[in-house]
Design an enzyme around this catalytic site. Structure first.
Site, mmCIF file in Angstrom:
data_model
loop_
_atom_site.group_PDB
_atom_site.id
_atom_site.type_symbol
_atom_site.label_atom_id
_atom_site.label_comp_id
_atom_site.label_asym_id
_atom_site.label_seq_id
_atom_site.Cartn_x
_atom_site.Cartn_y
_atom_site.Cartn_z
ATOM 1 N N VAL A 44 0.839 -1.205 0.000
ATOM 2 C CA VAL A 44 0.000 0.000 0.000
ATOM 3 C C VAL A 44 0.872 1.253 0.000
ATOM 4 O O VAL A 44 0.630 2.207 -0.752
ATOM 5 C CB VAL A 44 -0.961 -0.013 1.213
ATOM 6 C CG1 VAL A 44 -1.695 1.318 1.317
ATOM 7 C CG2 VAL A 44 -1.967 -1.150 1.086
ATOM 8 N N CYS A 45 1.919 1.247 0.825
ATOM 9 C CA CYS A 45 2.809 2.414 0.903
ATOM 10 C C CYS A 45 3.548 2.641 -0.419
ATOM 11 O O CYS A 45 3.826 3.790 -0.782
ATOM 12 C CB CYS A 45 3.803 2.238 2.038
ATOM 13 S SG CYS A 45 3.037 2.162 3.676
ATOM 14 N N THR A 46 3.847 1.578 -1.127
ATOM 15 C CA THR A 46 4.505 1.719 -2.431
ATOM 16 C C THR A 46 3.653 2.558 -3.366
ATOM 17 O O THR A 46 4.156 3.459 -4.053
ATOM 18 C CB THR A 46 4.770 0.331 -3.044
ATOM 19 O OG1 THR A 46 5.671 -0.391 -2.190
ATOM 20 C CG2 THR A 46 5.384 0.436 -4.429
ATOM 21 N N LEU A 49 3.652 6.376 -2.086
ATOM 22 C CA LEU A 49 4.871 7.135 -2.361
ATOM 23 C C LEU A 49 4.962 7.513 -3.837
ATOM 24 O O LEU A 49 5.395 8.622 -4.182
ATOM 25 C CB LEU A 49 6.091 6.328 -1.932
ATOM 26 C CG LEU A 49 6.294 6.221 -0.418
ATOM 27 C CD1 LEU A 49 7.239 5.083 -0.075
ATOM 28 C CD2 LEU A 49 6.831 7.527 0.150
#
Length: 219
Positions: A44-46, A49
């Site tokens: 999810v963070c990928t 960002l």
């Protein structure tokens, strides 16, 4: 330490993918968005960002510096950045702060003081609460915060909308209604009397109720 709106954003000095950063000095007279992540190489963070990299020109227009933070060393950040560029089609174009000693996560009350002092051996689930967004003004005060679960990607278009509202209301004595977007009508807050409003808004306003006065957005 619990952080609330209008508290001073804690200063820190930490390594990042753009070199050593002293947070308050780095912000200078700019607004700031600090957004955090529980671990590198998380799916999810990928996506988040990468999206922020594409959105950065919009923050630049608003005199706002964005900084990511993840509970991992800088070396991991650099490797992860390559994955982000490959999968999201956008190169990370803002600093990613390393927080392998958990210093910033604890300073910003995203992890408890007893969480330890190393990211070694910690899983994303151990750091699940490191999923916050802090909107910080040029006065270094916290203007807004958002915290999401790991399973839900953050809406950074909403963060941009929130920033627009924070910047507008910092400059003018107005409030923004539900789902407000740049250019739409705003509200005269109850703290402004009708006599004061006549001075501030000579063009007049529409009063739906004595406490609900609508006026075009100031320029």
């Amino acid at each position: 330490m619990s952080l609330r709106i209008n508290d001073t954003a804690p200063d820190f000095e930490q390594d990042s993918t753009a070199g050593r950063i002293k947070f308050h000095d780095y912000l200078g007279d700019s607004w700031g968005i600090l957004f955090s992540h529980p671990k590198d190489f998380t799916p999810v963070c990928t996506t988040e960002l990468g999206y922020m990299a594409r959105l950065k020109p919009e923050f630049d227009k608003r005199n706002t510096k964005i900084l990511g933070l993840s509970v991992d060393p800088i070396g991991n950040h650099e490797k992860w950045s390559k994955d982000i560029e490959e999968t999201q089609g956008a190169k990370v174009n803002y600093p990613l702060i390393g927080d392998s000693d958990l210093k910033v996560a604890k300073l910003y009350d995203m992890l408890p003081a007893g969480a330890g002092d190393t990211s070694e051996g910690r899983t994303p689930a151990d750091n699940a609460t490191v999923r916050s967004v802090f909107v910080i003004g040029p006065d270094k005060k916290i203007k807004a915060t958002l915290t999401y679960p790991m399973s839900t990607g953050r809406n950074f278009d909403e963060v941009l909308r929130l920033l627009d509202s924070c910047q507008l209301t910092a400059k003018h004595t107005v409030a923004t209604p539900v789902n407000w977007k740049q250019g739409e009508d705003v509200i005269i807050p109850p703290s402004v009397s009708d006599d004061q409003a006549k001075q501030k808004f000579p063009g007049g306003w529409k009063a739906l109720k004595p406490y609900l006065r609508i006026v075009p957005q100031p320029r």
